[in-house]
Design a protein around this motif. Structure first.
Motif, short mmCIF file in Angstrom:
data_model
loop_
_atom_site.label_atom_id
_atom_site.label_comp_id
_atom_site.label_asym_id
_atom_site.label_seq_id
_atom_site.Cartn_x
_atom_site.Cartn_y
_atom_site.Cartn_z
N UNK A 1 0.84 -1.19 0.00
CA UNK A 1 0.00 0.00 0.00
C UNK A 1 0.88 1.26 0.00
N UNK A 2 0.52 2.19 -0.87
CA UNK A 2 1.19 3.50 -0.90
C UNK A 2 0.24 4.54 -0.29
N UNK A 3 0.78 5.37 0.59
CA UNK A 3 0.01 6.49 1.13
C UNK A 3 0.52 7.77 0.50
N UNK A 4 -0.39 8.58 -0.02
CA UNK A 4 -0.01 9.88 -0.58
C UNK A 4 -0.31 10.96 0.47
N UNK A 5 0.63 11.88 0.65
CA UNK A 5 0.40 13.04 1.50
C UNK A 5 0.66 14.30 0.69
N UNK A 6 -0.20 15.28 0.83
CA UNK A 6 -0.02 16.56 0.13
C UNK A 6 -0.47 17.64 1.10
N UNK A 7 0.42 18.59 1.37
CA UNK A 7 0.18 19.51 2.49
C UNK A 7 0.06 20.97 2.06
N UNK A 8 -0.90 21.66 2.67
CA UNK A 8 -0.92 23.12 2.66
C UNK A 8 -0.27 23.57 3.96
N UNK A 9 0.72 24.45 3.86
CA UNK A 9 1.39 24.92 5.07
C UNK A 9 2.18 26.17 4.74
N UNK A 10 2.41 27.00 5.76
CA UNK A 10 3.24 28.18 5.53
C UNK A 10 4.68 27.86 5.92
N UNK A 11 4.87 27.12 7.00
CA UNK A 11 6.21 26.99 7.58
C UNK A 11 6.48 25.60 8.14
N UNK A 12 5.62 24.63 7.84
CA UNK A 12 5.78 23.24 8.29
C UNK A 12 5.49 23.06 9.79
N UNK A 13 5.22 24.15 10.51
CA UNK A 13 4.89 23.99 11.93
C UNK A 13 3.50 23.38 12.10
N UNK A 14 2.57 23.87 11.31
CA UNK A 14 1.25 23.25 11.24
C UNK A 14 0.97 23.03 9.75
N UNK A 15 0.10 22.08 9.45
CA UNK A 15 -0.19 21.79 8.04
C UNK A 15 -1.55 21.11 7.93
N UNK A 16 -2.21 21.33 6.78
CA UNK A 16 -3.49 20.67 6.50
C UNK A 16 -3.38 19.95 5.17
N UNK A 17 -4.06 18.79 5.05
CA UNK A 17 -4.08 18.10 3.76
C UNK A 17 -4.68 19.01 2.69
N UNK A 18 -4.04 19.10 1.55
CA UNK A 18 -4.56 19.87 0.42
C UNK A 18 -5.86 19.23 -0.07
N UNK A 19 -6.84 20.08 -0.40
CA UNK A 19 -8.12 19.54 -0.87
C UNK A 19 -8.05 19.21 -2.35
N UNK A 20 -7.30 18.19 -2.67
CA UNK A 20 -7.15 17.74 -4.06
C UNK A 20 -8.50 17.29 -4.61
N UNK A 21 -8.74 17.51 -5.90
CA UNK A 21 -9.99 17.03 -6.49
C UNK A 21 -9.95 15.50 -6.58
N UNK A 22 -11.13 14.90 -6.64
CA UNK A 22 -11.19 13.44 -6.79
C UNK A 22 -10.68 12.99 -8.16
N UNK A 23 -10.73 13.86 -9.15
CA UNK A 23 -10.14 13.48 -10.44
C UNK A 23 -8.64 13.27 -10.27
N UNK A 24 -8.00 14.15 -9.51
CA UNK A 24 -6.56 14.00 -9.25
C UNK A 24 -6.31 12.75 -8.39
N UNK A 25 -7.11 12.56 -7.36
CA UNK A 25 -6.92 11.38 -6.49
C UNK A 25 -7.10 10.08 -7.29
#
Lengths: 321, 321
Positions: free
Chosen positions: A265-289
């Motif tokens: 199994x491969x896990x993909x992570x994609x992050x929105x963040x300013x400085x890596x201190x906190x981060x949220x998963x990017x809201x990728x479209x389901x077409x991309x997923x």
């Protein structure tokens, strides 16, 4: 000695560059230094600063640790040579894989890579070259996370009370230690680096070893490298802070051609963040997923399942290891 | 003997019910039968059919295997008692956990559960009751997947050439063996079962053991049970075919209160599907995904990371084990 942050809003890149070039010159004196270039924005900026300060008294090395992304060593070496900066390739795959053998725990993995990098590989280089200094791109977040005990950054040594002179035979110079990523990008741009470097998403020092759960082996690196290539091809245009593929140790049931296929199994992570201190998963479209899952299960041998990380940091972290 | 599918478009539920009630009566004759009720749509429909056919000559058992969802045994027993059907609770947690000890491989897990269920637990019940028949809700997809070697369904025995009479001391009656899920739902509705049963998302026979990667222990069941409760609370209104939480064996780095927390990972799966033969991940909104991740990392002790499965079946499968 506690390092203080130099904030983005207080940064004058030209002044910072002059100041650091001067400091490096003063520290190295009329000796010579070696520099570890990984191709990330941090080490690339340090390479430019040190090159300005020391010219031919600086020797640049790219360490092939066997854990790099596809085509990485060739690409980075030729990019710097195009700017007139010579970089030597050191093949050290075997030394890293031997050091990583049978290690499961993330912190022990990072420790094995640190030991191999600074002791085995650079210890030898420095001894043979007569240099007394090693330059490297440690940044403010690296130190913060290591000192807080969240994650051991492979390049943080002196802040942990490690005397590199005694242990490895050289002193470490870290010109970027007061800056976080956005400030480093600005400095890198001002240093004349191309956008493909100064805009490059962060990539960890221990490289693909941080993207493998469980023991790191050449076969697993090959799998996660192929998945990483796909993730980077599909997500570079999204404009996220960072994106990566993780290879899990857990096997899961799959089905191919109507028959059971117990696979990886491969896990993909994609992050929105300013400085890596906190981060949220990017809201990728389901077409991309969908496309990520189809390509990874279709093109990477052994992989039957793909997930997308949906937890924020904290309590998650950007890298899995 | 090859089983042929009775397709949804060819199904007349009333006719099917009459036919099956007659068949069960004829097969059991003036003997008695035992019935394994799990509370899923399949076994609930079989319970109704067999109750119509045999009345008080049928004894219904709910096996508490320690692998059920939160509150499940009480809820199902009281629901059937409300319809005038008595169900006996058999506490067998210890027997199942002992049988599962040290087993990692998914197929061996399923095999251990099958052996415990049919041999140990039902073998004893049947011997003590004098019944010669066991009724159960095997469906067409179970057989198809088991025979194809994709995934061993715990209730598929005779199609694999297992002589239950010789091995366990009873014959198995499977009234639903020609139907896929949508047809079974229609029959269940026609049998007078409430919507909470006939519309219920599928749930595997080996229960939460199929949602745990690696060894199944009481502590891991507790973790995945808590995550399952959250997933069901958040996703029931979505109208998906099936949704579930998987507890991984792989540990991942997390961070809590500014310090490293090496913890567990939950994978959420939610499927759009007509018949479980093929399936696509439901395109859940990111608001829902955020809420799932926040609740699971916030409410389930030890969990620092949550993923969402994005690969289709095939090559993925609906359950992980």
């Amino acid at each position: 000695m506690k390092t203080e942050e130099l904030r983005l809003e207080d940064l004058d890149p030209e002044w910072f560059i002059e100041e650091k070039v001067r400091e490096i010159s003063r520290t190295v004196g009329d000796g010579s230094a070696v520099n570890a270039l990984s191709g990330g924005v941090d080490s690339s900026a340090v390479t430019m600063l040190a090159h300005r300060a020391l010219g031919r008294r600086l020797r640049n090395y790219f360490i092939e640790n066997g854990l790099m992304r596809d085509g990485e060593p060739e690409r980075i070496i030729s990019l710097f040579e195009g700017m007139g900066i010579k970089v030597e390739l050191v093949r050290a795959e075997e030394r890293f894989f031997n050091a990583l053998k049978s290690i499961i725990d993330p912190e022990e993995k990072r420790e094995a890579i640190t030991r191999t990098f600074y002791g085995d590989v650079f210890g030898k280089i420095v001894r043979e070259s007569g240099a007394r200094f090693l330059l490297q791109g440690t940044n403010f977040t690296d130190i913060e996370e290591t000192v807080a005990g969240i994650k051991r950054q492979h390049n943080v040594l002196e802040q942990l009370g490690i005397d590199t002179e005694e242990r490895y035979g050289y002193r470490v110079i870290e010109p970027l230690v007061q800056l976080r990523k956005p400030a480093i990008r600005r400095v890198a741009k001002a240093l004349g680096l191309p956008a493909e470097i100064y805009d490059r998403p962060p990539f960890p020092g221990p490289a693909l070893a941080t993207r493998i759960v469980g023991e790191v082996t050449p076969a697993k690196v090959q799998t996660v490298r192929a998945a990483t290539k796909i993730v980077e091809e599909e997500l570079t245009s999204v404009g996220a802070f960072q994106f990566l593929a993780v290879l899990h140790e857990d096997k899961v049931t799959g089905v191919r051609a109507g028959r059971r296929d117990y696979g990886q199994q491969i896990e993909v992570r994609c992050w929105d963040s300013a400085d890596a201190k906190t981060a949220s998963p990017t809201r990728l479209t389901y077409d991309i997923l969908d496309r990520l899952a189809e390509r990874i299960t279709g093109e990477v041998p052994g992989v039957v399942s793909v997930t997308y990380n949906i937890a924020k940091k904290p309590p998650s972290t950007i890298e899995v290891v």
